[in-house]
Design an enzyme around this catalytic site. Structure first.
Site, short mmCIF file in Angstrom:
data_model
loop_
_atom_site.label_atom_id
_atom_site.label_comp_id
_atom_site.label_asym_id
_atom_site.label_seq_id
_atom_site.Cartn_x
_atom_site.Cartn_y
_atom_site.Cartn_z
N LYS A 273 0.84 -1.21 0.00
CA LYS A 273 0.00 0.00 0.00
C LYS A 273 0.87 1.25 0.00
O LYS A 273 0.56 2.24 -0.67
CB LYS A 273 -0.93 -0.01 1.23
N GLU B 138 1.38 6.74 -6.75
CA GLU B 138 0.33 7.77 -6.90
C GLU B 138 0.95 9.17 -6.93
O GLU B 138 0.59 10.00 -7.77
CB GLU B 138 -0.64 7.64 -5.73
#
Length: 483
Positions: free
Chosen positions: A184, A191
Site C-alpha cells: 500500500k 500515486e
C-alpha cells in the site's frame, strides 16, 4: 447473542462506507466508535434500514461476534491502533482476528503481527485504497500478516473489493507480516509519481503550447482513450473544465502549494534504506516540498532570470503528441522502479510476493487504477521471475516507440525553463539502466584515494584492491574518512 460476521471500529466516512459495502454483500456488521453517540447517529441515519448493528462498548461488540471473531480497525495510524489492540486482546480468544485497515507504517504491522501471534491472536495489516467512494462501492484491498487469518476473511474481502475483467476481485493475499502495508505504501508512492507527471504535462501544455483550459481538458479526454486510460487522467480533464460560480475556471485560482500526508515520503525513505533507485517517486515528493515554499518562490520569481522565450519548432499538435508519449514512457519508469522496490523488500524480509497479483489489485478500486496495470500483470504472467518491467518485450517496445518524443519534450522544456523533475529523472534512470558502463569507477577510485575504501577490477570481481595513489593522482594521501 453472537450474530455479527465482523465488527468495524472507527466511524469516520471511510469506516461508515466500508460497513455499508459489507452490508450490501449480505454480511452482518457490528459498528463501534470510541464516541458512542456516533454509533447511534450512524444507525439512525446512514445505516437506517440495514442489517448493521451497534455496540455500546468493546465488550458488548465482542459478545455480538461469531467465532472466530473478526474486528477491523479503521482508526488513525499510530498510537490509536496500539491502544485499541491493547483493549481488545483481553476480550478475544485464541484464533480471533484483528485487521488494521488504516495507513499504518509497515514496520508497525510487522511488530503487531509478532506480538499478537505470541498471544494467539491473528493479526492482519491491510492496505485499503480508493478513498470514500472506493470504500463504499469497491476498494482495492491489500491484506498481509498472519496467513492463518486469510481463509476466515477472504470471502468478505473479495466480496466487497472492486472487480475487473470477468469479475476478478482487486484483492488477494499479499504476504507475511507488514507486506500488505508495504505494498500500500508503494501504491501511494506511485500515486505521487503519477500525479506529478500529469502536472508536468499540464505545465508544458499551459506554458509551452499556450493551450486554454478547454483545450487541455479535451487533450486529457483524448489521452484517456489511449494507453494512458486511467482514473487520474479522467479526473484531470474534469478539473480543467470545472468552472467557479463566476463562470471562470477554478484551477488557476487554487494556491500552488501541494500538501502531503507522508506516505510518498515513506516510499522514498524505504528506497534509500534498501538501496533502490526509486528516483521518480523521490522527485515527486521533493516537487511537493518545493511547491510549499510559495513565499520564497514569489520573491525568487522577481530576482532570478530564466531563459529567453523559445520558439517551438514544428506543429503544436505534434508536440502535444510528444508530451503524451513522454508521459507514458515516464509512467513506465515509475512503475518499473516501484516494482524494483517491492522485489527488494521481498528479499529483505523473506516475503513471497505475487507481482502480477499486486498489479491486478491496483487495476481497479484505487487511485492509480488504469488499463496500464493489466499490461504489468501480463508481463509477470509471462515471466514471474521478471527482474525489471523494462526487460519485458511489451514495455521495451513501448519505451522504444516513445523515446524520440520523450527526449524532444525534455529538451524543449529545459530550453523553455519549465521544471520537469519527474520527466527528467525518468529519462536519466532509463539512460543509466541501459548503460553497461557508468562513471562510478571514478567514484570508487576517489573513495579509495581519500579513504582507502578499496575497489574491484572488472577483470577480478570479488577481489578488493587498495592503491596508494600518492604520486600518481596528486599529493593527497589516503585517510580513513568515510564517504
Amino acid at each position: 447473542m453472537a450474530q455479527a460476521d465482523i465488527a468495524l471500529i472507527g466511524l469516520a466516512v471511510m469506516g461508515q462506507n466500508l460497513i455499508l459495502n459489507m452490508n450490501d454483500h449480505g454480511f452482518v456488521v457490528c459498528a463501534f466508535n470510541r464516541t458512542v453517540s456516533k454509533v447511534d447517529d450512524f444507525l439512525a441515519k446512514e445505516a437506517k434500514g440495514t442489517k448493521v448493528i451497534g455496540a455500546k462498548s468493546l465488550k458488548d461488540m465482542v459478545s455480538k461476534l461469531k467465532k472466530p471473531r473478526r474486528v477491523i480497525l479503521l482508526v488513525k495510524a499510530g498510537q490509536a491502533v496500539d491502544d485499541f489492540i491493547e483493549k481488545l486482546v483481553p476480550l478475544l480468544d485464541t484464533g480471533d482476528i484483528i485487521i488494521d485497515g488504516g495507513n499504518s507504517e509497515y514496520r508497525d504491522t510487522t511488530r503487531r503481527c509478532q506480538d499478537l501471534k505470541a498471544k494467539g491472536i491473528l493479526f492482519v495489516g491491510s492496505g485499503v485504497s480508493g478513498g470514500e467512494e472506493g470504500a463504499r462501492y469497491g476498494p482495492s484491498l491489500m491484506p498481509g500478516g498472519n496467513k492463518e487469518a486469510w481463509p476466515h476473511i477472504k470471502t468478505i474481502f473479495q466480496a466487497i473489493a472492486a472487480k475487473v475483467g470477468t469479475g476478478e476481485p482487486c484483492c488477494d493475499w499479499v504476504g507475511d507480516e507488514g507486506a500488505g502495508h508495504f505494498v500500500k505504501m508503494v501504491h501511494n508512492g506511485i500515486e505521487y509519481g503519477d500525479m506529478q507527471l500529469i502536472c508536468e504535462a499540464y505545465h508544458l501544455m499551459k506554458d509551452v503550447l499556450g493551450m486554454r483550459h478547454e483545450e487541455m481538458a479535451q487533450a486529457f479526454e483524448d489521452w484517456n482513450k489511449t494507453e494512458l486510460d486511467s482514473f487520474l487522467i479522467e479526473i484531470t480533464a474534469n478539473i480543467l473544465k470545472f468552472q467557479d460560480t463566476d463562470g471562470k475556471e477554478l484551477l488557476p485560482k487554487i494556491r500552488d502549494s501541494a500538501g502531503q500526508k507522508g506516505t510518498g515520503k515513506w516510499t522514498a525513505i524505504s528506497a534509500l534504506e534498501y538501496g533502490m533507485p526509486v528516483t521518480l517517486i523521490g522527485e515527486a515528493v521533493f516537487a511537493r516540498c518545493l511547491s510549499s515554499l510559495k513565499e520564497e518562490r514569489v520573491q525568487a520569481s522577481r530576482k532570478l532570470k530564466g531563459p529567453k522565450m523559445v520558439q517551438l519548432e514544428g506543429s503544436k499538435q505534434a508536440f502535444l503528441e510528444d508530451v503524451r508519449k513522454a508521459l507514458y514512457a515516464s509512467k513506465i519508469i515509475s512503475y518499473a522502479q516501484g516494482f524494483m522496490l517491492l522485489r527488494q523488500a521481498a528479499t529483505e524480509f523473506g516475503w513471497t510476493l505475487n507481482y502480477g497479483g499486486i498489479a491486478l489489485m491496483w487495476r481497479g478500486g484505487c487511485i492509480i487504477r488504469s488499463v496500464f496495470l493489466g499490461k504489468i500483470k501480463d508481463a509477470f504472467e509471462r515471466n514471474p521471475e521478471l527482474q525489471n518491467l523494462l526487460l519485458d518485450d511489451f514495455f521495451k517496445s513501448a519505451v522504444d516507440d516513445c523515446q524520440d518524443s520523450w527526449r524532444r519534450v525534455i529538451s524543449t522544456g529545459v530550453q523553455a525553463g519549465i521544471p520537469m523533475p519527474c520527466f527528467t529523472t525518468a529519462l536519466s534512470f532509463y539512460d543509466g539502466y541501459r548503460h553497461e558502463m557508468l562513471p562510478a569507477n571514478l567514484i570508487q577510485a576517489q573513495r579509495d584515494y581519500f579513504g582507502a575504501h578499496t575497489y574491484e577490477l572488472l577483470s577480478k570481481p570479488g577481489e578488493f584492491i587498495h592503491t596508494n595513489w600518492t604520486g600518481h593522482g596528486g599529493s593527497v594521501s589516503s585517510s580513513s574518512y568515510n564517504a
